[in-house]
Design a protein around this motif. Structure first.
Motif, PDB file in Angstrom:
ATOM      1  N   HIS A  62     -36.234 -76.797   1.798  1.00 28.66           N
ATOM      2  CA  HIS A  62     -36.996 -75.795   2.044  1.00 28.66           C
ATOM      3  C   HIS A  62     -38.143 -75.591   1.137  1.00 28.66           C
ATOM      4  N   CYS A  63     -37.461 -75.877  -0.463  1.00 36.61           N
ATOM      5  CA  CYS A  63     -38.363 -75.744  -1.482  1.00 36.61           C
ATOM      6  C   CYS A  63     -39.751 -76.485  -1.537  1.00 36.61           C
ATOM      7  N   GLU A  95     -31.424 -78.801  -2.059  1.00 36.83           N
ATOM      8  CA  GLU A  95     -29.878 -78.181  -2.718  1.00 36.83           C
ATOM      9  C   GLU A  95     -29.368 -77.520  -1.538  1.00 36.83           C
ATOM     10  N   CYS A 131     -38.086 -79.301  -5.342  1.00 35.14           N
ATOM     11  CA  CYS A 131     -36.629 -78.869  -5.520  1.00 35.14           C
ATOM     12  C   CYS A 131     -35.945 -79.625  -6.573  1.00 35.14           C
ATOM     13  N   HIS A 203     -40.068 -73.260  -4.937  1.00 32.74           N
ATOM     14  CA  HIS A 203     -38.747 -73.270  -5.248  1.00 32.74           C
ATOM     15  C   HIS A 203     -38.269 -72.070  -5.976  1.00 32.74           C
ATOM     16  N   CYS A 204     -36.676 -72.220  -6.183  1.00 33.25           N
ATOM     17  CA  CYS A 204     -36.215 -70.937  -6.880  1.00 33.25           C
ATOM     18  C   CYS A 204     -36.891 -70.437  -8.199  1.00 33.25           C
TER      19      CYS A 204
HETATM   20 FE1  FES Z   1     -34.587 -75.637  -4.230  1.00 31.40          FE
HETATM   21 FE2  FES Z   1     -33.383 -73.957  -5.897  1.00 31.40          FE
HETATM   22  S1  FES Z   1     -32.777 -74.765  -3.873  1.00 31.40           S
HETATM   23  S2  FES Z   1     -34.939 -75.183  -6.366  1.00 31.40           S
END
Ligand code: FES
Length: 601
Positions: A62-63, A95, A131, A203-204
């Motif tokens: 998803h990132c 992740e 990610c 990303h996060c």
């Molecule tokens: Fe992809 Fe945190 S889940 S950067």
């Protein structure tokens, strides 16, 4: 437009892509026809540097789900710069979705990237990643192929906002998970947080592994200055992608290789930056692996030596309080680099063609609470410390900037879990014999034991302690930990339990000593007793490579067999032993060779 290079080293040579597209024979016919079949007239690519776009776009990551759109902006830049874009997919490692852990496949993606760069008709490459594992994997592959390359990361997500509180992924998902288990919020509260934290592309957005690796790309010189912190949803990221595309064309023309940028001094700059940011522990593994591809050894001691003289100046979660979006508004990574410029080698070349010093000469900080002044650091030392001792002869890592100061020197009784599954089954057992002064120990989550060294090192606290108000205790394992996690957590214990490291011998009730200042981690059990335990263990399984009956190459096939046969321990970056070093691709070829026409479709 001429395909002949004008830089001194490659005068009178032609770009390597001309081996595919420049010959008037059957091979050239087929290669040109392959592009014409996609609607490109010959004028679009003839004689132009061909720039690959190695895209780790995937809906299962998803990132990276917005990288397909970002690639279009890279293409604009390549065309603007006089090149021809050739986008191709790489595998993508997310992740959230990839089981058992994305780390198991990091080297697979690095091999994919390397071989595609090596095999395709390209003169340079733009790496699109975001990610956690995709950024180091792309850099590892690019370092081994050593063709001109530039990194474009996907950028961090916008700040989460839940009921007026700013939240960071996934530091606050973990924090509130503990609160849910402690009973201070409801399941419905927790559920309502899902869309509020993850609300935009990227990303996060804490200083987790993805943000760390993006920032380290800047420190290494492999991405355009200021690029790491631009949010994925900000139009300036699209503009950055276009600039990177244009710049890649020039890098290809000039034949500037990653090995000219990712030098030993550049890796020291990256380590300093990692420490100054309180970055992810995973970066030790990834930087070591990337450096290994460039023929550079980064011993754990190097990280620790630099940590002692590098203050943590970035006030971002999980060590501090802000998020990547705040860092962007405060001046981005250049503001961090500027804060520690006396600790950096400013003569290092970057992909922009300028030195690092030239890039940050005009850098400013617009928020001194986000990027702290040198005389008011978050911690006077770097965010990470390397521990050694009888429990970790080859080293272990602690993120001291995100740990509890009162636990940095502690002696406690071991409460042992044999694996992540054992932990999951027993951690909330009301009869578990555990107090806040004990040390939770988990085995068999290392590179071999996991397999793939999962991010299982953020051991949850026992529910009964959470309900007593305990929010941190010492936890030790051979696992990794998400860069978004926090607490007094010792990771990457080496050698790992699954290959017979001392961790395998720890039993309930053993005393363990940790002293972060002294960089020590010791198991206080007599040698004779450890020898006795070792004999019992190895006698029980009769195969030290299958300690505790864990993963064994003999029982695997395919990629997992390759992985178990060749993965190295955490201090060596968990790369495969046969992937160390590089085999540079020719950037330009002699005209005579060009006429040989080697590349039949
Ligand atoms: Fe992809 Fe945190 S889940 S950067």
């Amino acid at each position: 437009m001429s395909a002949t290079n004008t830089s001194s080293g490659n005068a009178n040579k032609i770009l390597r892509s001309q081996e595919w597209f420049g010959t008037r024979d059957l091979e050239g016919f087929l290669h040109r026809a392959g592009l014409k079949s996609q609607g490109w007239p010959e004028e679009s690519f003839s004689g132009r540097p061909v720039i690959g776009i190695a895209n780790s776009w995937s809906e299962a990551t998803h990132c990276n789900a917005h990288l397909r759109d970002l690639a279009e902006h890279v293409k604009r830049g390549i065309i603007r710069g006089g090149g021809f874009p050739l986008e191709f997919p790489t595998i993508s490692l997310g992740e959230f979705f990839l089981s058992p852990t994305s780390m198991l496949c990091r080297n697979l993606m690095a091999m994919d990237v390397e071989e595609m760069i090596r095999g395709l008709p390209i003169d340079g490459v733009v790496l699109l990643a975001g990610c956690d594992k995709t950024t180091p994997a792309a850099l590892m592959g690019a370092a081994s192929a050593d063709l001109p390359a530039i990194m474009v990361t996907g950028g961090p997500q916008l700040k989460g906002n839940w009921r007026g509180e700013e939240l960071g992924s996934c530091t606050d998902c973990r924090r509130y998970w503990s609160e849910l288990r402690a009973g201070t919020i409801t399941q419905s509260d927790y559920d309502s947080m899902e869309g509020a934290i993850y609300r935009s592309p990227g990303h996060c957005m804490v200083m987790g592994t993805a943000s760390t690796m993006a920032a380290l790309c800047e420190a290494l010189g492999m991405t355009l200055s200021g690029g790491a912190s631009i949010p994925g949803a900000d139009a300036r990221r699209s503009a950055l992608a276009e600039e990177a595309g244009a710049r890649a064309v020039q890098l290809a023309r000039d034949g500037v290789r990653p090995s000219q940028i990712m030098t030993e001094a550049a890796f020291d700059n990256a380590i300093r930056t990692l420490l100054a940011m309180g970055g992810s522990t995973n970066a030790l593994i990834h930087l070591t692996a990337i450096a290994g591809r460039a023929g550079i050894t980064l011993p754990l001691e190097r990280f620790d030596d630099l940590s002692r003289t590098t203050p943590t100046v970035l006030n971002l979660k999980p060590s501090g309080k802000y998020l990547m979006e705040d860092l962007f508004y405060a001046g981005g990574v250049p503001a961090v680099l500027k804060r520690i410029e006396d600790l950096l080698d400013l003569s290092c070349l970057t992909v922009s063609g300028k030195t690092l010093g030239e890039e940050i000469a005009g850098a400013a900080c617009y928020n001194d609470d986000v990027v702290l002044p040198r005389d008011k650091p978050l911690t006077t030392e770097g965010g990470l410390a390397v521990l050694k001792g009888s429990l970790a002869p080859d080293g272990a890592v602690i993120k001291q900037s995100a740990a509890s100061p009162k636990l940095m020197k502690h002696r406690g009784r071991a409460v042992v879990f044999e694996s992540p599954i054992d932990l999951k089954n027993r951690i909330d057992d009301p009869d578990l014999d555990v107090t806040a002064d004990d040390i939770l120990v988990m085995k068999n989550a290392g590179p071999v034991g996991g397999p793939g060294m999962p991010e299982a090192g953020f051991l949850p606290l026992p529910r009964k302690l959470l309900q007593q108000g305990v929010r941190d205790m010492i936890r030790i394992s051979d696992a990794r930990m998400s860069g978004t996690a926090f607490g007094t957590i010792v990771l990457h214990v080496a050698p790992e339990a699954a290959v017979g490291g001392p961790l395998a011998l720890v039993e309930n009730g053993d005393m363990i000593d940790i002293d972060v200042d002294a960089r020590r981690l010791d198991l206080l059990v007599d040698e004779s007793e450890l020898a006795r335990r070792r004999n019992v263990e190895s006698g029980a399984v009769g195969d030290s490579a299958a300690w505790h009956g864990g993963p064994s190459a003999a029982r695997e096939r395919g990629y997992r067999k390759l992985y178990l046969d060749h993965v190295m321990q955490a201090p060596a970056g968990c790369d495969f032993d046969f992937l160390l070093g590089n085999t540079p691709v020719e950037t330009h070829v002699e005209v005579a060779k060009h006429s040989a026409g080697h590349h039949t479709g």
